[in-house]
Design a protein around this motif. Sequence first.
Motif, PDB file in Angstrom:
ATOM      1  N   CYS A  54       0.852  -1.186   0.000  1.00 60.75           N
ATOM      2  CA  CYS A  54       0.000   0.000   0.000  1.00 60.75           C
ATOM      3  C   CYS A  54       0.895   1.247   0.000  1.00 60.75           C
ATOM      4  O   CYS A  54       2.110   1.160   0.199  1.00 60.75           O
ATOM      5  CB  CYS A  54      -0.940  -0.018   1.200  1.00 60.75           C
ATOM      6  N   ALA A  55       0.307   2.399  -0.209  1.00 67.83           N
ATOM      7  CA  ALA A  55       1.081   3.639  -0.325  1.00 67.83           C
ATOM      8  C   ALA A  55       1.819   3.970   0.961  1.00 67.83           C
ATOM      9  O   ALA A  55       2.977   4.393   0.944  1.00 67.83           O
ATOM     10  CB  ALA A  55       0.156   4.787  -0.712  1.00 67.83           C
ATOM     11  N   LYS A  56       1.156   3.757   2.089  1.00 73.05           N
ATOM     12  CA  LYS A  56       1.769   4.059   3.388  1.00 73.05           C
ATOM     13  C   LYS A  56       3.006   3.212   3.615  1.00 73.05           C
ATOM     14  O   LYS A  56       4.074   3.728   3.976  1.00 73.05           O
ATOM     15  CB  LYS A  56       0.751   3.795   4.489  1.00 73.05           C
ATOM     16  N   HIS A  57       2.904   1.920   3.380  1.00 73.64           N
ATOM     17  CA  HIS A  57       4.041   1.037   3.619  1.00 73.64           C
ATOM     18  C   HIS A  57       5.113   1.182   2.541  1.00 73.64           C
ATOM     19  O   HIS A  57       6.286   0.922   2.803  1.00 73.64           O
ATOM     20  CB  HIS A  57       3.573  -0.406   3.753  1.00 73.64           C
ATOM     21  N   GLN A  58       4.738   1.598   1.346  1.00 68.39           N
ATOM     22  CA  GLN A  58       5.736   1.847   0.306  1.00 68.39           C
ATOM     23  C   GLN A  58       6.615   3.034   0.700  1.00 68.39           C
ATOM     24  O   GLN A  58       7.819   3.014   0.475  1.00 68.39           O
ATOM     25  CB  GLN A  58       5.061   2.102  -1.043  1.00 68.39           C
ATOM     26  N   ARG A  59       6.026   4.038   1.317  1.00 69.37           N
ATOM     27  CA  ARG A  59       6.819   5.183   1.797  1.00 69.37           C
ATOM     28  C   ARG A  59       7.770   4.756   2.915  1.00 69.37           C
ATOM     29  O   ARG A  59       8.943   5.139   2.924  1.00 69.37           O
ATOM     30  CB  ARG A  59       5.892   6.302   2.291  1.00 69.37           C
ATOM     31  N   HIS A  60       7.279   3.949   3.849  1.00 71.61           N
ATOM     32  CA  HIS A  60       8.133   3.451   4.922  1.00 71.61           C
ATOM     33  C   HIS A  60       9.249   2.570   4.361  1.00 71.61           C
ATOM     34  O   HIS A  60      10.400   2.649   4.796  1.00 71.61           O
ATOM     35  CB  HIS A  60       7.329   2.647   5.939  1.00 71.61           C
ATOM     36  N   LEU A  61       8.901   1.754   3.390  1.00 72.37           N
ATOM     37  CA  LEU A  61       9.868   0.859   2.765  1.00 72.37           C
ATOM     38  C   LEU A  61      10.971   1.651   2.072  1.00 72.37           C
ATOM     39  O   LEU A  61      12.160   1.345   2.218  1.00 72.37           O
ATOM     40  CB  LEU A  61       9.141  -0.038   1.772  1.00 72.37           C
ATOM     41  N   ALA A  62      10.590   2.699   1.350  1.00 69.01           N
ATOM     42  CA  ALA A  62      11.571   3.534   0.655  1.00 69.01           C
ATOM     43  C   ALA A  62      12.510   4.205   1.648  1.00 69.01           C
ATOM     44  O   ALA A  62      13.728   4.255   1.429  1.00 69.01           O
ATOM     45  CB  ALA A  62      10.859   4.579  -0.190  1.00 69.01           C
ATOM     46  N   ARG A  63      11.958   4.692   2.745  1.00 69.79           N
ATOM     47  CA  ARG A  63      12.780   5.358   3.757  1.00 69.79           C
ATOM     48  C   ARG A  63      13.776   4.389   4.383  1.00 69.79           C
ATOM     49  O   ARG A  63      14.955   4.713   4.549  1.00 69.79           O
ATOM     50  CB  ARG A  63      11.880   5.962   4.829  1.00 69.79           C
ATOM     51  N   GLU A  64      13.330   3.178   4.689  1.00 72.02           N
ATOM     52  CA  GLU A  64      14.216   2.198   5.324  1.00 72.02           C
ATOM     53  C   GLU A  64      15.264   1.666   4.346  1.00 72.02           C
ATOM     54  O   GLU A  64      16.394   1.379   4.745  1.00 72.02           O
ATOM     55  CB  GLU A  64      13.409   1.055   5.915  1.00 72.02           C
ATOM     56  N   ILE A  65      14.922   1.528   3.069  1.00 71.44           N
ATOM     57  CA  ILE A  65      15.911   1.119   2.059  1.00 71.44           C
ATOM     58  C   ILE A  65      16.997   2.183   1.947  1.00 71.44           C
ATOM     59  O   ILE A  65      18.190   1.875   1.881  1.00 71.44           O
ATOM     60  CB  ILE A  65      15.231   0.852   0.706  1.00 71.44           C
ATOM     61  N   LYS A  66      16.584   3.449   1.953  1.00 72.08           N
ATOM     62  CA  LYS A  66      17.568   4.534   1.873  1.00 72.08           C
ATOM     63  C   LYS A  66      18.474   4.560   3.103  1.00 72.08           C
ATOM     64  O   LYS A  66      19.674   4.793   2.996  1.00 72.08           O
ATOM     65  CB  LYS A  66      16.850   5.874   1.708  1.00 72.08           C
ATOM     66  N   ARG A  67      17.897   4.300   4.267  1.00 75.60           N
ATOM     67  CA  ARG A  67      18.720   4.244   5.480  1.00 75.60           C
ATOM     68  C   ARG A  67      19.718   3.098   5.417  1.00 75.60           C
ATOM     69  O   ARG A  67      20.881   3.250   5.802  1.00 75.60           O
ATOM     70  CB  ARG A  67      17.825   4.060   6.709  1.00 75.60           C
ATOM     71  N   ALA A  68      19.263   1.941   4.945  1.00 74.06           N
ATOM     72  CA  ALA A  68      20.153   0.786   4.842  1.00 74.06           C
ATOM     73  C   ALA A  68      21.262   1.034   3.820  1.00 74.06           C
ATOM     74  O   ALA A  68      22.387   0.559   3.997  1.00 74.06           O
ATOM     75  CB  ALA A  68      19.357  -0.453   4.458  1.00 74.06           C
ATOM     76  N   ARG A  69      20.970   1.781   2.792  1.00 73.10           N
ATOM     77  CA  ARG A  69      22.003   2.114   1.801  1.00 73.10           C
ATOM     78  C   ARG A  69      23.062   3.032   2.400  1.00 73.10           C
ATOM     79  O   ARG A  69      24.252   2.867   2.141  1.00 73.10           O
ATOM     80  CB  ARG A  69      21.374   2.800   0.593  1.00 73.10           C
ATOM     81  N   HIS A  70      22.622   3.997   3.186  1.00 74.49           N
ATOM     82  CA  HIS A  70      23.560   4.971   3.737  1.00 74.49           C
ATOM     83  C   HIS A  70      24.526   4.358   4.741  1.00 74.49           C
ATOM     84  O   HIS A  70      25.647   4.849   4.888  1.00 74.49           O
ATOM     85  CB  HIS A  70      22.821   6.146   4.376  1.00 74.49           C
ATOM     86  N   ILE A  71      24.114   3.319   5.434  1.00 70.66           N
ATOM     87  CA  ILE A  71      25.054   2.681   6.369  1.00 70.66           C
ATOM     88  C   ILE A  71      25.638   1.406   5.778  1.00 70.66           C
ATOM     89  O   ILE A  71      26.163   0.580   6.498  1.00 70.66           O
ATOM     90  CB  ILE A  71      24.405   2.423   7.736  1.00 70.66           C
ATOM     91  N   ALA A  72      25.528   1.249   4.458  1.00 70.11           N
ATOM     92  CA  ALA A  72      26.189   0.196   3.676  1.00 70.11           C
ATOM     93  C   ALA A  72      25.674  -1.206   3.974  1.00 70.11           C
ATOM     94  O   ALA A  72      26.415  -2.169   3.877  1.00 70.11           O
ATOM     95  CB  ALA A  72      27.696   0.263   3.839  1.00 70.11           C
ATOM     96  N   LEU A  73      24.407  -1.339   4.327  1.00 68.94           N
ATOM     97  CA  LEU A  73      23.819  -2.674   4.454  1.00 68.94           C
ATOM     98  C   LEU A  73      23.256  -3.141   3.110  1.00 68.94           C
ATOM     99  O   LEU A  73      23.220  -4.340   2.850  1.00 68.94           O
ATOM    100  CB  LEU A  73      22.699  -2.674   5.509  1.00 68.94           C
ATOM    101  N   LEU A  74      22.831  -2.199   2.286  1.00 64.89           N
ATOM    102  CA  LEU A  74      22.363  -2.487   0.931  1.00 64.89           C
ATOM    103  C   LEU A  74      23.202  -1.670  -0.042  1.00 64.89           C
ATOM    104  O   LEU A  74      23.600  -0.542   0.279  1.00 64.89           O
ATOM    105  CB  LEU A  74      20.899  -2.083   0.761  1.00 64.89           C
ATOM    106  N   PRO A  75      23.463  -2.205  -1.232  1.00 66.70           N
ATOM    107  CA  PRO A  75      24.236  -1.419  -2.209  1.00 66.70           C
ATOM    108  C   PRO A  75      23.364  -0.378  -2.909  1.00 66.70           C
ATOM    109  O   PRO A  75      22.156  -0.561  -3.058  1.00 66.70           O
ATOM    110  CB  PRO A  75      24.696  -2.488  -3.215  1.00 66.70           C
ATOM    111  N   PHE A  76      23.980   0.723  -3.321  1.00 62.61           N
ATOM    112  CA  PHE A  76      23.273   1.721  -4.100  1.00 62.61           C
ATOM    113  C   PHE A  76      23.012   1.203  -5.509  1.00 62.61           C
ATOM    114  O   PHE A  76      21.933   1.377  -6.051  1.00 62.61           O
ATOM    115  CB  PHE A  76      24.062   3.031  -4.172  1.00 62.61           C
ATOM    116  N   VAL A  77      24.006   0.584  -6.102  1.00 65.92           N
ATOM    117  CA  VAL A  77      23.892  -0.015  -7.437  1.00 65.92           C
ATOM    118  C   VAL A  77      24.593  -1.360  -7.422  1.00 65.92           C
ATOM    119  O   VAL A  77      25.416  -1.650  -6.555  1.00 65.92           O
ATOM    120  CB  VAL A  77      24.536   0.870  -8.540  1.00 65.92           C
ATOM    121  N   SER A  78      24.254  -2.198  -8.390  1.00 63.86           N
ATOM    122  CA  SER A  78      24.929  -3.492  -8.487  1.00 63.86           C
ATOM    123  C   SER A  78      26.116  -3.377  -9.445  1.00 63.86           C
ATOM    124  O   SER A  78      26.215  -2.442 -10.223  1.00 63.86           O
ATOM    125  CB  SER A  78      23.955  -4.572  -8.968  1.00 63.86           C
ATOM    126  N   ASP A  79      26.987  -4.340  -9.401  1.00 63.67           N
ATOM    127  CA  ASP A  79      28.161  -4.331 -10.269  1.00 63.67           C
ATOM    128  C   ASP A  79      27.855  -4.862 -11.640  1.00 63.67           C
ATOM    129  O   ASP A  79      27.058  -5.648 -11.891  1.00 63.67           O
ATOM    130  CB  ASP A  79      29.270  -5.162  -9.651  1.00 63.67           C
TER     131      ASP A  79
END
Length: 79
Positions: A54-79
């Motif tokens: 849903c829209a509410k959880h998609q916003r939360h999901l986007a925020r948490e993905i961005k947080r995980a990227r900033h502390i290097a738990l998820l990559p920004f791009v793949s190789d």
Amino acid sequence: MQAPNRPNRRFRPTKRVCQFCVERTEIDYKAVDLLSRYVNEFGRMRPRRQTGTCAKHQRHLAREIKRARHIALLPFVSD
């Protein structure tokens, strides 16, 4: 033969239900296995029409993905 005004109704998509609304799970930036399901092979976030959230959880999901990227738990791009 069908009337020209009536579209062909063979394909009927199933209604998608938000996983987070049904299971009442929390979205956290530390849950990398959960977040990686919502990121494609190029490192981009999947849209709502693909994931079914849903829209509410998609916003939360986007925020948490961005947080995980900033502390290097998820990559920004793949190789």
